[in-house]
Write an enzyme that holds these catalytic residues in place. Structure first.
Site, PDB file in Angstrom:
ATOM      1  N   HIS A 250      23.074 -25.214  94.510  1.00  0.00           N
ATOM      2  CA  HIS A 250      22.871 -24.183  95.540  1.00  0.00           C
ATOM      3  C   HIS A 250      22.228 -24.793  96.779  1.00  0.00           C
ATOM      4  O   HIS A 250      21.286 -25.567  96.691  1.00  0.00           O
ATOM      5  CB  HIS A 250      21.966 -23.061  95.008  1.00  0.00           C
ATOM      6  CG  HIS A 250      22.701 -22.105  94.125  1.00  0.00           C
ATOM      7  ND1 HIS A 250      22.198 -20.883  93.767  1.00  0.00           N
ATOM      8  CD2 HIS A 250      23.910 -22.194  93.532  1.00  0.00           C
ATOM      9  CE1 HIS A 250      23.069 -20.252  92.998  1.00  0.00           C
ATOM     10  NE2 HIS A 250      24.115 -21.032  92.829  1.00  0.00           N
TER      11      HIS A 250
ATOM     12  N   TYR B  51      16.478 -12.783  96.805  1.00  0.00           N
ATOM     13  CA  TYR B  51      15.105 -12.298  96.619  1.00  0.00           C
ATOM     14  C   TYR B  51      14.958 -11.072  97.529  1.00  0.00           C
ATOM     15  O   TYR B  51      15.038 -11.201  98.749  1.00  0.00           O
ATOM     16  CB  TYR B  51      14.090 -13.365  97.031  1.00  0.00           C
ATOM     17  CG  TYR B  51      14.003 -14.555  96.076  1.00  0.00           C
ATOM     18  CD1 TYR B  51      14.937 -15.578  96.113  1.00  0.00           C
ATOM     19  CD2 TYR B  51      12.970 -14.642  95.147  1.00  0.00           C
ATOM     20  CE1 TYR B  51      14.859 -16.662  95.239  1.00  0.00           C
ATOM     21  CE2 TYR B  51      12.882 -15.730  94.272  1.00  0.00           C
ATOM     22  CZ  TYR B  51      13.820 -16.726  94.325  1.00  0.00           C
ATOM     23  OH  TYR B  51      13.731 -17.796  93.466  1.00  0.00           O
TER      24      TYR B  51
ATOM     25  N   PRO C 160       6.688 -16.522  88.268  1.00  0.00           N
ATOM     26  CA  PRO C 160       8.018 -17.130  88.356  1.00  0.00           C
ATOM     27  C   PRO C 160       8.717 -16.997  89.717  1.00  0.00           C
ATOM     28  O   PRO C 160       9.793 -17.561  89.904  1.00  0.00           O
ATOM     29  CB  PRO C 160       8.820 -16.378  87.277  1.00  0.00           C
ATOM     30  CG  PRO C 160       8.109 -15.076  87.114  1.00  0.00           C
ATOM     31  CD  PRO C 160       6.670 -15.334  87.400  1.00  0.00           C
TER      32      PRO C 160
ATOM     33  N   LYS D  68       8.814 -22.510  89.988  1.00  0.00           N
ATOM     34  CA  LYS D  68       8.132 -23.807  89.966  1.00  0.00           C
ATOM     35  C   LYS D  68       7.718 -24.278  88.570  1.00  0.00           C
ATOM     36  O   LYS D  68       7.399 -25.456  88.383  1.00  0.00           O
ATOM     37  CB  LYS D  68       6.865 -23.749  90.829  1.00  0.00           C
ATOM     38  CG  LYS D  68       7.116 -23.688  92.300  1.00  0.00           C
ATOM     39  CD  LYS D  68       7.635 -25.012  92.819  1.00  0.00           C
ATOM     40  CE  LYS D  68       8.617 -24.810  93.927  1.00  0.00           C
ATOM     41  NZ  LYS D  68       9.749 -25.641  93.976  1.00  0.00           N
TER      42      LYS D  68
ATOM     43  N   TYR E 178      10.418 -24.775  98.195  1.00  0.00           N
ATOM     44  CA  TYR E 178      11.347 -24.298  97.165  1.00  0.00           C
ATOM     45  C   TYR E 178      12.127 -25.462  96.559  1.00  0.00           C
ATOM     46  O   TYR E 178      12.301 -25.544  95.343  1.00  0.00           O
ATOM     47  CB  TYR E 178      12.306 -23.266  97.771  1.00  0.00           C
ATOM     48  CG  TYR E 178      13.026 -22.427  96.730  1.00  0.00           C
ATOM     49  CD1 TYR E 178      12.571 -21.146  96.407  1.00  0.00           C
ATOM     50  CD2 TYR E 178      14.149 -22.910  96.062  1.00  0.00           C
ATOM     51  CE1 TYR E 178      13.214 -20.377  95.454  1.00  0.00           C
ATOM     52  CE2 TYR E 178      14.795 -22.143  95.103  1.00  0.00           C
ATOM     53  CZ  TYR E 178      14.330 -20.877  94.805  1.00  0.00           C
ATOM     54  OH  TYR E 178      14.963 -20.116  93.854  1.00  0.00           O
TER      55      TYR E 178
END
Ligand code: APR
Ligand code: PHB
Length: 401
Positions: free
Chosen positions: A73, A202, A294, A298, A386
């Site tokens: 991704h 998200y 979560p 990580k 990220y």
């Protein structure tokens, strides 16, 4: 009584990867896992691998299926105020990307390698205590097949997760813990439905947070923010899909694919750090030392980063006799741990609806999301965190493994 150089407690990703890395450096070890193999292989966990994690798994020969089945991704989508905004990772984070490949699959791959000529790995071997942390030979006490055993070691590594026993080997007088709980949990589902998006979504919404993830091109993984204490059985399949629909809603075309729900569970959200991550000849790695909520994906990646630092330190000790890198282990890891704690806290508190919040705080969340959506500088901060920072010192280790 048996003896080994490094006794590893726990066969999650941290313990299994450490065993693999040590073996490649010629250091003998034994892994003790309290659960049976089926349980260890079927636990549902997160599924995002940072670039550094991908590199290490490949370098130690555990990347073959990941490269075949994992989905690369190049970004994520943030949704708020009924609009969608993409964060482009390679453009903002020096070409770095992530891979969607479930932790449970990483564990299966590592277990197979371990049983196929790796160091001894015992399932249903429950560690009851670790003694002698400050002596030359710390000892692991465990039960296996109805009998009690001891394993003396040069070093012990507790990779036994948040509920493990190794942390107790660090005397409370030298141990500090830092913790935060959150006033919400996640209801997670697996569904036999093709993902409704190419990348993860998200979503911040007045009804609470929602996350759209995936496991493959046929299986979706979705999460809903729910109150603490929620029983998954209270949520019918239809109620779950309707709520997901409402929280992901945007102005414009988008449709959530529904399908049979095959698993449902509630996950608590917690931040926790234990310091130091080493006492005498006992080390803590992964969830045994730190937990993140979560939202930033990580947990697994931090566990991998710890054991890469530790394997490198053991290799240095094995080759030169110097304990210098072992001495630096805790401080080296904690720098990354606290960065990830901050990022996970930031993602969590920016995206969830806090029942204590008033409209002022909701406006602040939206201002922050707006800033990320409109400023490459703000988006780059998210993208760098990220996709993960380069692992400390792995090149020499990776060259060797
Ligand atoms: N004796 C032996 N094994 C034990 C004991 C014990 N007393 N206590 C716990 N274990 C085992 C657990 O059964 C589990 O298999 O230790 C293992 C710990 O594995 P994980 O919980 O997966 O922790 P870790 O390897 O650090 O991986 C971190 O897992 O929880 C997720 O979000 C987390 O993704 C992150 C990753
Ligand atoms: C998951 O796929 O399970 C997942 C993905 C991203 C997260 C958390 C969980 O932030």
């Amino acid at each position: 009584m048996r003896h080994t150089t490094v006794g590893i407690i726990g066969a999650g990703p941290a313990g299994l990867l450490l065993a693999r890395l040590l073996q490649r450096c010629g250091i003998d070890c034994v892994v003790l896992e309290s659960r049976d193999r089926a349980y260890a292989e079927n636990r549902q966990r997160a599924g995002i691998l940072e670039q550094g994690t991908i590199d290490v798994l490949r370098a130690c020969g555990a990347g073959e299926r990941m490269d075949r089945e994992g989905l690369v991704h190049d970004g994520i989508e943030l949704r708020f105020n009924r609009r969608a905004h993409r964060v482009n990772f390679p453009a903002l984070a020096s070409g770095r990307r992530v891979m969607v490949y479930a932790q449970t699959e990483v564990v299966k791959d590592l277990i197979r390698l371990q049983l196929d000529g790796g160091a001894p790995l015992f399932f249903e071997a429950k560690v009851t205590s670790v003694t002698g942390a400050d002596t030359e030979h710390p000892t692991i006490h465990y039960t296996h097949q109805g009998r009690t055993h001891t394993l003396t070691c040069d070093y012990v590594v507790g990779c036994d997760g948040f509920h493990g026993v190794t942390r107790d080997a660090v005397p409370s007088a030298v141990r500090s813990t830092y913790e935060r709980t959150y006033p919400y949990s996640w209801l997670g589902i697996l569904a036999d439905a093709p993902p409704s998006c190419d990348e993860l979504i998200y979503a911040h919404s007045p009804r609470g947070f929602a996350l759209h993830s995936m496991r493959s091109i046929q299986v979706s993984r979705l999460y809903l923010q729910v109150p603490n204490g929620t029983d998954a059985a209270e949520w019918s399949d239809e109620r779950i899909w309707d709520e997901l629909d409402a929280r992901f809603a945007i102005d414009g075309d988008w449709k959530l694919q529904r399908g049979p729900i095959t698993a449902k569970s509630v996950l608590p959200m917690r931040s926790h750090v234990t310091e130091p991550m080493r006492y005498g000849r006992v080390f803590l790695a992964g969830d045994a030392a730190h937990i993140v909520p979560p939202t930033g994906a990580k947990g697994l990646n931090l566990a991998v980063a710890d054991v890469v630092v530790l394997a490198r330190a053991f290799a240095h000790w094995h080759e030169t006799g110097s304990g210098e890198l072992l001495d630096a282990y805790s401080d080296t890891c904690l720098r990354r741990v606290w960065r990830a704690e901050h990022f996970s806290y930031f993602m969590t508190t920016t995206l969830h609806t806090d029942p204590q919040h008033n409209p002022f705080e909701t406006r602040l969340q939206l201002a922050q999301l707006e800033r990320i959506a409109s400023s490459p500088t703000a988006a780059a901060e998210l993208a760098e965190n990220y996709t993960g920072f380069p692992l400390e010192g792995p090149p020499s280790l990776i060259d060797r493994v």
